[in-house]
Scaffold this active site. Structure first.
Site, PDB file in Angstrom:
ATOM      1  N   LYS A  40      21.246  33.693 -24.296  1.00 21.25           N
ATOM      2  CA  LYS A  40      21.838  34.487 -25.385  1.00 21.25           C
ATOM      3  C   LYS A  40      20.821  34.693 -26.507  1.00 21.25           C
ATOM      4  O   LYS A  40      19.817  33.974 -26.581  1.00 21.25           O
ATOM      5  CB  LYS A  40      23.091  33.779 -25.915  1.00 21.25           C
ATOM      6  CG  LYS A  40      22.844  32.392 -26.507  1.00 21.25           C
ATOM      7  CD  LYS A  40      24.159  31.630 -26.711  1.00 21.25           C
ATOM      8  CE  LYS A  40      23.916  30.254 -27.298  1.00 21.25           C
ATOM      9  NZ  LYS A  40      25.154  29.437 -27.302  1.00 21.25           N
ATOM     10  N   ARG A 137      36.908  26.195 -31.669  1.00 23.35           N
ATOM     11  CA  ARG A 137      36.332  27.534 -31.717  1.00 23.35           C
ATOM     12  C   ARG A 137      37.147  28.495 -30.863  1.00 23.35           C
ATOM     13  O   ARG A 137      37.783  29.398 -31.382  1.00 23.35           O
ATOM     14  CB  ARG A 137      34.860  27.478 -31.274  1.00 23.35           C
ATOM     15  CG  ARG A 137      34.083  28.735 -31.541  1.00 23.35           C
ATOM     16  CD  ARG A 137      32.581  28.530 -31.458  1.00 23.35           C
ATOM     17  NE  ARG A 137      32.097  28.185 -30.117  1.00 23.35           N
ATOM     18  CZ  ARG A 137      30.807  27.994 -29.828  1.00 23.35           C
ATOM     19  NH1 ARG A 137      29.891  28.127 -30.765  1.00 23.35           N
ATOM     20  NH2 ARG A 137      30.437  27.672 -28.595  1.00 23.35           N
ATOM     21  N   HIS A 167      33.409  22.650 -24.430  1.00 21.19           N
ATOM     22  CA  HIS A 167      32.154  22.581 -25.179  1.00 21.19           C
ATOM     23  C   HIS A 167      32.253  21.435 -26.179  1.00 21.19           C
ATOM     24  O   HIS A 167      33.266  21.320 -26.876  1.00 21.19           O
ATOM     25  CB  HIS A 167      31.938  23.922 -25.905  1.00 21.19           C
ATOM     26  CG  HIS A 167      30.565  24.123 -26.459  1.00 21.19           C
ATOM     27  ND1 HIS A 167      29.419  23.928 -25.715  1.00 21.19           N
ATOM     28  CD2 HIS A 167      30.146  24.513 -27.692  1.00 21.19           C
ATOM     29  CE1 HIS A 167      28.356  24.204 -26.478  1.00 21.19           C
ATOM     30  NE2 HIS A 167      28.773  24.550 -27.674  1.00 21.19           N
ATOM     31  N   ARG A 220      25.271  24.330 -18.586  1.00 25.66           N
ATOM     32  CA  ARG A 220      24.859  25.490 -19.385  1.00 25.66           C
ATOM     33  C   ARG A 220      23.666  25.029 -20.222  1.00 25.66           C
ATOM     34  O   ARG A 220      23.820  24.495 -21.310  1.00 25.66           O
ATOM     35  CB  ARG A 220      26.024  25.946 -20.292  1.00 25.66           C
ATOM     36  CG  ARG A 220      27.335  26.194 -19.544  1.00 25.66           C
ATOM     37  CD  ARG A 220      28.426  26.695 -20.478  1.00 25.66           C
ATOM     38  NE  ARG A 220      28.709  25.795 -21.586  1.00 25.66           N
ATOM     39  CZ  ARG A 220      29.644  24.837 -21.593  1.00 25.66           C
ATOM     40  NH1 ARG A 220      30.405  24.645 -20.519  1.00 25.66           N
ATOM     41  NH2 ARG A 220      29.819  24.082 -22.650  1.00 25.66           N
ATOM     42  N   TYR A 265       5.396  38.155 -56.172  1.00 28.39           N
ATOM     43  CA  TYR A 265       6.545  38.535 -57.009  1.00 28.39           C
ATOM     44  C   TYR A 265       6.992  37.367 -57.884  1.00 28.39           C
ATOM     45  O   TYR A 265       7.077  36.235 -57.425  1.00 28.39           O
ATOM     46  CB  TYR A 265       7.717  38.964 -56.124  1.00 28.39           C
ATOM     47  CG  TYR A 265       7.463  40.258 -55.389  1.00 28.39           C
ATOM     48  CD1 TYR A 265       7.306  41.449 -56.083  1.00 28.39           C
ATOM     49  CD2 TYR A 265       7.397  40.281 -54.001  1.00 28.39           C
ATOM     50  CE1 TYR A 265       7.077  42.636 -55.397  1.00 28.39           C
ATOM     51  CE2 TYR A 265       7.171  41.462 -53.319  1.00 28.39           C
ATOM     52  CZ  TYR A 265       7.012  42.644 -54.015  1.00 28.39           C
ATOM     53  OH  TYR A 265       6.791  43.810 -53.347  1.00 28.39           O
ATOM     54  N   CYS A 311       6.676  37.576 -49.275  1.00 27.55           N
ATOM     55  CA  CYS A 311       7.158  38.957 -49.442  1.00 27.55           C
ATOM     56  C   CYS A 311       7.823  39.432 -48.151  1.00 27.55           C
ATOM     57  O   CYS A 311       7.900  38.693 -47.172  1.00 27.55           O
ATOM     58  CB  CYS A 311       5.998  39.889 -49.780  1.00 27.55           C
ATOM     59  SG  CYS A 311       4.956  39.335 -51.135  1.00 27.55           S
ATOM     60  N   MET A 312       8.289  40.655 -48.139  1.00 27.57           N
ATOM     61  CA  MET A 312       8.949  41.178 -46.940  1.00 27.57           C
ATOM     62  C   MET A 312       7.979  41.231 -45.752  1.00 27.57           C
ATOM     63  O   MET A 312       8.355  40.907 -44.628  1.00 27.57           O
ATOM     64  CB  MET A 312       9.516  42.576 -47.222  1.00 27.57           C
ATOM     65  CG  MET A 312      10.386  43.114 -46.099  1.00 27.57           C
ATOM     66  SD  MET A 312      10.987  44.782 -46.407  1.00 27.57           S
ATOM     67  CE  MET A 312      12.159  44.522 -47.724  1.00 27.57           C
ATOM     68  N   ASP A 313       6.721  41.607 -46.015  1.00 26.13           N
ATOM     69  CA  ASP A 313       5.779  41.869 -44.922  1.00 26.13           C
ATOM     70  C   ASP A 313       4.464  41.123 -45.030  1.00 26.13           C
ATOM     71  O   ASP A 313       3.613  41.241 -44.150  1.00 26.13           O
ATOM     72  CB  ASP A 313       5.456  43.368 -44.879  1.00 26.13           C
ATOM     73  CG  ASP A 313       6.671  44.210 -45.197  1.00 26.13           C
ATOM     74  OD1 ASP A 313       7.604  44.183 -44.385  1.00 26.13           O
ATOM     75  OD2 ASP A 313       6.698  44.834 -46.269  1.00 26.13           O
TER      76      ASP A 313
HETATM   77  C1  LIG Z   1      24.992  28.211 -26.781  1.00 26.64           C
HETATM   78  C2  LIG Z   1      25.892  27.482 -25.862  1.00 26.64           C
HETATM   79  C3  LIG Z   1      25.375  26.571 -24.929  1.00 26.64           C
HETATM   80  C4  LIG Z   1      23.916  26.157 -24.917  1.00 26.64           C
HETATM   81  O1  LIG Z   1      23.741  25.177 -25.919  1.00 26.64           O
HETATM   82  P1  LIG Z   1      22.339  24.449 -26.114  1.00 26.64           P
HETATM   83  O2  LIG Z   1      22.609  23.484 -27.223  1.00 26.64           O
HETATM   84  O3  LIG Z   1      21.362  25.484 -26.517  1.00 26.64           O
HETATM   85  O4  LIG Z   1      22.003  23.802 -24.831  1.00 26.64           O
HETATM   86  C5  LIG Z   1      26.242  26.012 -24.002  1.00 26.64           C
HETATM   87  N1  LIG Z   1      27.567  26.311 -24.025  1.00 26.64           N
HETATM   88  C6  LIG Z   1      28.110  27.151 -24.935  1.00 26.64           C
HETATM   89  C7  LIG Z   1      29.575  27.413 -24.904  1.00 26.64           C
HETATM   90  C8  LIG Z   1      27.297  27.745 -25.888  1.00 26.64           C
HETATM   91  O5  LIG Z   1      27.850  28.558 -26.795  1.00 26.64           O
END
Ligand SMILES: *Cc1c(COP(=O)(O)O)cnc(C)c1O
Length: 369
Positions: A40, A137, A167, A220, A265, A311-313
């Site tokens: 992601k 969540r 999770h 995951r 700045y 700064c920005m850049d």
């Molecule tokens: C982002 C996410 C993960 C991965 O988590 P890490 O801490 O980067 O390993 C696993 N499960 C869910 C639901 C997540 O949102």
């Protein structure tokens, strides 16, 4: 978004580090447990497609993303593996997911009911039921709700009940009390499940590294693949993680400032004596945060302070002596045996390395080695 290809500022991604961080974790898993790489947020800033390619070679058998568009990016690039979208998408997109064989996360029966209105006749949507065991969540909150959802799914060939997951919110902590509480709730959910679906998964990186949890058959795997310790510095990772991301640039301007002259700045920095100052072509528009004023970068193995506002850049650093324009500067990574980690940057910004890594913007060119 315009990518800065004609400037020396770049994120350098070490693909062999990612490979190693995945392959090592994969080799620690029990037989039959699959690793889905979480890619992601553009692979935590490392580049979704490049990371997915490396992950595939390192043994990942599927991918997780946060939103549907990231899944579609992978499909368009030709990845055929299972992909799970971890967030709740709007039911109106159920048919796009089904058509592309992208698995949806579901947290209510209402979602399933609405999705049926959008699913074309020949299409079947694979779903993973999310269980809220304490993250607060998304997901079903009570075993009774889960029972109803499973019953609802049994009668419907519009859906394939492919997975179930939860999770953990404190798997990265030395204090395991809350983790144990979540395990208890998970077990209460599992007790009402008549049969296990294909994928049962509870582990993010932290859970996989530090807990032997719940007999899942898929993990995951996210941040650890990028070489970052999910706990920050609280817990020790059981093997050597190799950070994959460095950030380098080259000085575009070097001058000696007379004592009493101010920089950037707000004129918040004033030279205490005659000082050599280098200007770098990177700023907060690249995700290099403004609050990093006072932090440091590496030049020729020496830490040099960031002076004046970022700064920005562009931004300025104080040099120990004159350096030629074009001298390499390391903002993240190793330089002549000294290192600045994403953790160091995050500490200075009072945040976590996750936020720094995915906060680097698209303007930064990414190069792969
Ligand atoms: C982002 C996410 C993960 C991965 O988590 P890490 O801490 O980067 O390993 C696993 N499960 C869910 C639901 C997540 O949102």
């Amino acid at each position: 978004m315009t990518i800065g290809i004609h400037r020396p500022t770049q994120l350098v991604i070490d693909q062999s580090a990612i490979f190693q961080n995945i392959a090592t974790e994969k080799s620690r898993l029990k037989p039959g447990v699959e690793l889905f790489q979480v890619v992601k947020a553009n692979g935590y800033g490392h580049g979704i497609i490049q990371v997915a390619r490396v992950a595939e070679k390192a043994g990942a058998t599927g991918f997780c993303v946060a939103i549907l568009d990231e899944a579609l990016t992978l499909r368009e690039a030709g990845f055929m593996q299972p992909i799970l979208v971890l967030g709740i998408m709007e039911p109106q997109y159920a048919d796009i997911m089904a058509a592309q064989h992208i698995s949806a996360t579901v947290g209510s029966i209402q979602w399933l009911e609405e999705a049926t209105r959008y699913l074309a006749d020949a299409h079947q949507l694979a779903v993973h039921l999310a269980l809220d065991t304490g993250m607060g969540r998304i997901g079903f909150q009570h075993p009774a709700e889960l029972s109803q959802a499973v019953e609802y799914l049994e009668g419907k060939n519009q859906f394939d009940f492919e997975g179930i997951f939860t999770h953990f919110s404190k798997a990265d902590s030395a204090d395991t009390a809350y983790f144990q509480q979540q395990i208890g709730r998970w077990e209460a959910f599992m007790a009402v499940l008549p049969t296990r679906p294909k994928y049962v998964h509870v582990s993010n990186s932290a859970t996989s590294l530090w807990h032997d949890a719940c007999n899942g058959n898929m993990i995951r795997y996210g941040v650890a693949a990028y070489g970052l310790n999910p706990s920050g510095t609280e817990l020790t990772v059981p093997f050597d993680l190799k950070p994959a991301m460095s950030l380098t640039t080259k000085m575009t301007f070097v001058k000696e400032l007379p004592k009493g002259y101010s920089v950037s700045y707000g004129a918040t920095y004033t030279a205490q004596q005659d000082e050599w100052v280098g200007t770098l072509p990177i700023g907060y528009a690249d995700g290099y945060e403004r609050r990093l004023q006072g932090f440091h970068v590496l030049v020729n193995g020496e830490y040099c302070e960031i002076i004046g506002r970022v700064c920005m850049d562009q931004m300025m650093i104080r040099l120990p002596h004159e350096y030629p324009v074009g001298t390499i500067v390391t903002l993240v990574g190793e330089n002549h045996g000294k290192t600045i980690s994403l953790q160091d940057v995050a500490d200075y910004c009072s945040t976590i390395h996750y936020e720094i890594a995915c906060g680097f913007t698209q303007r930064l060119k990414r190069t792969y080695k």
